[in-house]
Scaffold this motif. Sequence first.
Motif, PDB file in Angstrom:
ATOM      1  N   GLU A  92     -11.368  -0.571  -6.510  1.00 24.26           N
ATOM      2  CA  GLU A  92     -11.153   0.281  -5.501  1.00 24.26           C
ATOM      3  C   GLU A  92     -12.726   0.401  -4.685  1.00 24.26           C
ATOM      4  O   GLU A  92     -12.692   0.192  -3.607  1.00 24.26           O
ATOM      5  CB  GLU A  92     -10.884   1.572  -5.898  1.00 24.26           C
TER       6      GLU A  92
ATOM      7  N   VAL B 247       0.489   5.893 -11.128  1.00 29.64           N
ATOM      8  CA  VAL B 247       1.122   5.337 -10.063  1.00 29.64           C
ATOM      9  C   VAL B 247       2.511   5.689  -9.812  1.00 29.64           C
ATOM     10  O   VAL B 247       3.190   6.008 -10.934  1.00 29.64           O
ATOM     11  CB  VAL B 247       1.115   3.735 -10.160  1.00 29.64           C
TER      12      VAL B 247
ATOM     13  N   ALA C 237       2.153   0.608  -0.313  1.00 23.32           N
ATOM     14  CA  ALA C 237       1.228  -0.618  -0.103  1.00 23.32           C
ATOM     15  C   ALA C 237       1.540  -2.031   0.476  1.00 23.32           C
ATOM     16  O   ALA C 237       2.824  -2.283   0.256  1.00 23.32           O
ATOM     17  CB  ALA C 237       0.741  -0.770  -1.476  1.00 23.32           C
TER      18      ALA C 237
ATOM     19  N   THR D  89      -6.712   2.349  -2.547  1.00 22.08           N
ATOM     20  CA  THR D  89      -6.616   3.380  -3.625  1.00 22.08           C
ATOM     21  C   THR D  89      -6.549   2.622  -4.824  1.00 22.08           C
ATOM     22  O   THR D  89      -6.251   1.532  -4.990  1.00 22.08           O
ATOM     23  CB  THR D  89      -5.650   4.525  -3.336  1.00 22.08           C
TER      24      THR D  89
ATOM     25  N   LEU E  56      -3.458  -1.521  -2.971  1.00 24.12           N
ATOM     26  CA  LEU E  56      -3.365  -0.593  -4.343  1.00 24.12           C
ATOM     27  C   LEU E  56      -3.855  -1.307  -5.226  1.00 24.12           C
ATOM     28  O   LEU E  56      -3.274  -2.347  -5.690  1.00 24.12           O
ATOM     29  CB  LEU E  56      -1.875   0.079  -4.564  1.00 24.12           C
TER      30      LEU E  56
ATOM     31  N   MET F 266       3.616   5.157  -4.224  1.00 23.81           N
ATOM     32  CA  MET F 266       2.246   4.749  -3.923  1.00 23.81           C
ATOM     33  C   MET F 266       2.609   2.968  -3.659  1.00 23.81           C
ATOM     34  O   MET F 266       2.131   2.391  -2.670  1.00 23.81           O
ATOM     35  CB  MET F 266       1.629   4.795  -4.954  1.00 23.81           C
TER      36      MET F 266
END
Length: 137
Positions: free
Chosen positions: A18, A74, A82, A32, A4, A78
């Motif tokens: 990304e 965020v 990660a 992501t 992430l 998330m």
Amino acid sequence: MNILFLCRGNVGRSQMAEWLFKKEFGEKYKVTSAGTKLSGPEEPIGNLTPAINEVIDVMKEEGIDVSNSIRKQVTEDMVNSADKVVAILEDEELPDYLINSPKLVRWHVIDPKGKDLDETRRIKDEIKELITQMDIE
């Protein structure tokens, strides 16, 4: 591995990271990006022009069109999903729940917002170099 990338608004640094990472490594990793303090709705970054035109232009030079990439806020979920969180933002913009995380990697790259095309290109090149140096095994 799930990576992430974070920046403040998810329109510049984290978007570049990304998509440059995806270009470098393809589908080998789940990647992501998100922002810690979006200043508006989650929407395609191309809707934010002209503020982000230079980012879109330098990514097009890489053969990547980020204009339809949706910026995201965020969430803790998330971060929890990660394996590695790369924060490309100032210390005060980092969520409290992430400050002491062992997943956290810090990159100190200036924000391209308001920068001209040459400076934005330099920022993109710096992010590309940092990607090649990542410990992702």
